[in-house]
Enzyme design. Structure first.
Site, PDB file in Angstrom:
ATOM      1  N   ARG A 163       0.824  -1.223   0.000  1.00  0.00           N
ATOM      2  CA  ARG A 163       0.000   0.000   0.000  1.00  0.00           C
ATOM      3  C   ARG A 163       0.856   1.270   0.000  1.00  0.00           C
ATOM      4  NH1 ARG A 163      -2.999  -3.686  -0.496  1.00  0.00           N
ATOM      5  NH2 ARG A 163      -5.129  -3.851   0.295  1.00  0.00           N
ATOM      6  N   SER A 235     -10.502  -0.733   3.810  1.00  0.00           N
ATOM      7  CA  SER A 235      -9.714  -0.972   5.028  1.00  0.00           C
ATOM      8  C   SER A 235      -9.246   0.365   5.570  1.00  0.00           C
ATOM      9  CB  SER A 235      -8.484  -1.814   4.720  1.00  0.00           C
ATOM     10  OG  SER A 235      -8.849  -3.058   4.213  1.00  0.00           O
ATOM     11  N   GLU A 331      -4.439   3.265   6.882  1.00  0.00           N
ATOM     12  CA  GLU A 331      -4.117   3.169   5.462  1.00  0.00           C
ATOM     13  C   GLU A 331      -4.705   4.403   4.771  1.00  0.00           C
ATOM     14  OE1 GLU A 331      -5.395  -0.467   3.245  1.00  0.00           O
ATOM     15  OE2 GLU A 331      -6.059   0.990   1.760  1.00  0.00           O
TER      16      GLU A 331
HETATM   17  N1  EPU Z   1     -10.562 -10.975  10.263  1.00  0.00           N
HETATM   18  C1  EPU Z   1     -11.267 -11.091  11.427  1.00  0.00           C
HETATM   19  N2  EPU Z   1     -12.246 -10.192  11.698  1.00  0.00           N
HETATM   20  C2  EPU Z   1     -12.560  -9.208  10.853  1.00  0.00           C
HETATM   21  C3  EPU Z   1     -11.851  -9.073   9.645  1.00  0.00           C
HETATM   22  C4  EPU Z   1     -10.854  -9.962   9.369  1.00  0.00           C
HETATM   23  O1  EPU Z   1     -11.009 -11.982  12.219  1.00  0.00           O
HETATM   24  O2  EPU Z   1     -13.467  -8.448  11.179  1.00  0.00           O
HETATM   25  C5  EPU Z   1      -9.513 -11.956   9.951  1.00  0.00           C
HETATM   26  C6  EPU Z   1     -10.103 -13.215   9.321  1.00  0.00           C
HETATM   27  O3  EPU Z   1      -9.383 -14.327   9.762  1.00  0.00           O
HETATM   28  C7  EPU Z   1      -9.829 -13.021   7.852  1.00  0.00           C
HETATM   29  C8  EPU Z   1      -8.517 -12.268   7.876  1.00  0.00           C
HETATM   30  O4  EPU Z   1      -8.599 -11.438   9.028  1.00  0.00           O
HETATM   31  O5  EPU Z   1      -9.707 -14.255   7.215  1.00  0.00           O
HETATM   32  C9  EPU Z   1      -8.295 -11.422   6.660  1.00  0.00           C
HETATM   33  O6  EPU Z   1      -9.454 -10.664   6.369  1.00  0.00           O
HETATM   34  P1  EPU Z   1      -9.805 -10.247   4.890  1.00  0.00           P
HETATM   35  O7  EPU Z   1      -9.612 -11.388   3.969  1.00  0.00           O
HETATM   36  O8  EPU Z   1     -11.111  -9.569   4.873  1.00  0.00           O
HETATM   37  O9  EPU Z   1      -8.638  -9.255   4.532  1.00  0.00           O
HETATM   38  P2  EPU Z   1      -7.985  -8.044   5.337  1.00  0.00           P
HETATM   39  O10 EPU Z   1      -6.610  -8.441   5.717  1.00  0.00           O
HETATM   40  O11 EPU Z   1      -8.880  -7.579   6.391  1.00  0.00           O
HETATM   41  C10 EPU Z   1      -6.888  -7.098   3.152  1.00  0.00           C
HETATM   42  C11 EPU Z   1      -6.844  -5.790   2.442  1.00  0.00           C
HETATM   43  C12 EPU Z   1      -8.165  -5.535   1.721  1.00  0.00           C
HETATM   44  C13 EPU Z   1      -8.384  -6.660   0.741  1.00  0.00           C
HETATM   45  C14 EPU Z   1      -8.415  -7.971   1.503  1.00  0.00           C
HETATM   46  C15 EPU Z   1      -8.540  -9.161   0.598  1.00  0.00           C
HETATM   47  C16 EPU Z   1      -5.360  -4.362   3.730  1.00  0.00           C
HETATM   48  C17 EPU Z   1      -5.241  -3.217   4.642  1.00  0.00           C
HETATM   49  N3  EPU Z   1      -6.579  -4.717   3.388  1.00  0.00           N
HETATM   50  O12 EPU Z   1      -7.890  -6.958   4.172  1.00  0.00           O
HETATM   51  O13 EPU Z   1      -8.044  -4.339   0.994  1.00  0.00           O
HETATM   52  O14 EPU Z   1      -9.604  -6.501   0.029  1.00  0.00           O
HETATM   53  O15 EPU Z   1      -7.160  -8.120   2.238  1.00  0.00           O
HETATM   54  O16 EPU Z   1      -7.335  -9.400  -0.023  1.00  0.00           O
HETATM   55  O17 EPU Z   1      -4.335  -4.933   3.313  1.00  0.00           O
HETATM   56  C18 EPU Z   1      -8.381  -1.998   1.213  1.00  0.00           C
HETATM   57  O18 EPU Z   1      -7.164  -1.879   1.175  1.00  0.00           O
HETATM   58  O19 EPU Z   1      -9.153  -0.991   1.304  1.00  0.00           O
HETATM   59  C19 EPU Z   1      -8.960  -3.313   1.185  1.00  0.00           C
HETATM   60  C20 EPU Z   1     -10.264  -3.538   1.316  1.00  0.00           C
END
Ligand code: EPU
Length: 335
Positions: A163, A235, A331
């Site tokens: 990012r 995010s 972010e």
């Molecule tokens: N999780 C939880 N609770 C929550 C959210 C997440 O326990 O409320 C845990 C779960 O185990 C889940 C893991 O975190 O499996 C990862 O969650 P998710 O797949 O939703 O991804 P993220 O790490 O929360 C990142 C990016 C997103 C992107 C997703 C999918 C960042 C800051 N965010 O989110 O990007 O869509 O992966 O690849 O790296 C963005 O940057 O605006 C964005 C939405």
């Protein structure tokens, strides 16, 4: 067009009501250059705004907002294996992904439905489901708003990171991105190793690029609030990256912590997990709330001010640090 005292409410996906002293939008480079040469108030601050899906306006902006409406996807070169495309900065990111998938071009399909513009995709190095824009970007064209010098940043000069890019640093502070060059592949392997992508894909009747795009759109629609209905900026925090030693300690205390290996032996922690596990899902300050389906997303339930959102974010940062000793940082860019 140049506007004065212009409302930014429709130009930030949080839906914060604030204004810019000047707002300039352009359809092509000639208009941009003409503005920079003749009307740009060089002594005031300026900010280049894309789709407004990753910013939080903290107050009225006392300078000029520059906004690209420049559209176009041009095929620059084509070989038997790949296609070099020049895409105008104001092209809507997901329109570009849809175009690529329609033309059976691989490389950005996992980035389906990310809000924002093509220009911003390079600034932010947008990423999702195991893929980042940087993997397909070969160059970025930009103009120095003060000198009108045009510069082509190679992928290396863009210094892409998680990012992050040179466009978020002082080095490129004076540049406004006009177009981005992408190299997409005619054949490719689909990236299915994130979450339950593979399982969903294998359950589908047809298994191709179009299927993957549809699945990604479905997943995002299930988890992420639609900014057209509920103000949010995706995010809000980055997933923090910590050392192996810090991680070992954290995991001893919290065996269920969700993590991914990162570069140089470091570990990336799911900030969404940290926030949810700290009991903050649904937590509110004023009309700002931690989204109940994805704790990494902060939402405007209707009348949130930027102060509500900032206070909520600070409270989350504080509580996460208290509980885990891990620092999370936004972010989203505060402007
Ligand atoms: N999780 C939880 N609770 C929550 C959210 C997440 O326990 O409320 C845990 C779960 O185990 C889940 C893991 O975190 O499996 C990862 O969650 P998710 O797949 O939703 O991804 P993220 O790490 O929360 C990142 C990016 C997103 C992107 C997703 C999918 C960042 C800051 N965010 O989110 O990007 O869509 O992966 O690849 O790296 C963005 O940057 O605006 C964005 C939405």
């Amino acid at each position: 067009m140049i506007y004065e005292n212009y409302s930014l409410k429709k130009h930030n996906t949080f839906g914060i009501d604030c204004s810019a002293r000047y707002f300039f939008d352009y359809e092509n480079n000639a208009e941009l250059y003409d503005f920079l040469r003749n009307d740009f108030q060089k002594d005031l601050p300026f900010f280049v705004l894309g789709g407004g899906s990753n910013v939080l306006f903290t107050k009225n902006f006392a300078g000029t907002i520059i906004h690209s409406r420049s559209k176009g996807i041009e095929i620059v070169r084509e070989t038997s294996s790949d296609v070099l495309l020049r895409v105008a900065s104001g092209e809507v990111w997901d329109d570009f992904v849809a175009w690529a998938v329609e033309h059976n071009l691989y490389g950005i399909e996992n980035l389906s439905l990310i809000p924002g513009t093509v220009g911003a995709s390079a600034v932010q190095n947008i990423g999702a489901y195991g893929m980042e824009a940087a993997q397909s970007i070969v160059a970025v064209r930009a103009v120095n708003v003060f000198t009108l010098e045009e510069r082509i940043f190679s992928a290396e000069e863009c210094a892409f990171d998680y990012r992050h890019s040179v466009f978020k640093t002082e080095c490129a502070r004076n540049f406004c991105i006009t177009s981005v060059d992408f190299r997409l592949r005619k054949q490719g392997e689909l990236l299915l190793n994130y979450g339950d992508l593979k399982a969903r894909f294998e359950r589908s009747e047809e298994q191709n690029l179009q299927t993957l795009r549809r699945i990604i759109c479905d997943i995002r629609n299930e988890k992420l609030p639609n900014p057209e209905i509920t103000g949010n900026a995706g995010s809000f925090f980055k997933n923090p990256i910590i050392s192996q030693e810090e991680f070992t300690q954290l995991q001893q205390k919290f065996p269920n912590v969700v993590y991914y290996p990162a570069e140089n032996g470091q570990v990336k922690i799911a900030a969404g997990w940290l926030i949810e596990n700290a009991g903050l899902k649904g937590f509110c300050v004023g009309a700002a709330q931690v989204h109940t389906r994805q704790a990494l997303v902060l939402i405007n339930t209707g009348t949130a001010t930027s102060d509500d959102i900032i206070a909520l974010a600070q409270e989350i940062e504080y509580r996460v640090f208290q509980q885990y000793g891990v620092k999370i940082t936004p972010e989203v860019l505060y402007v």
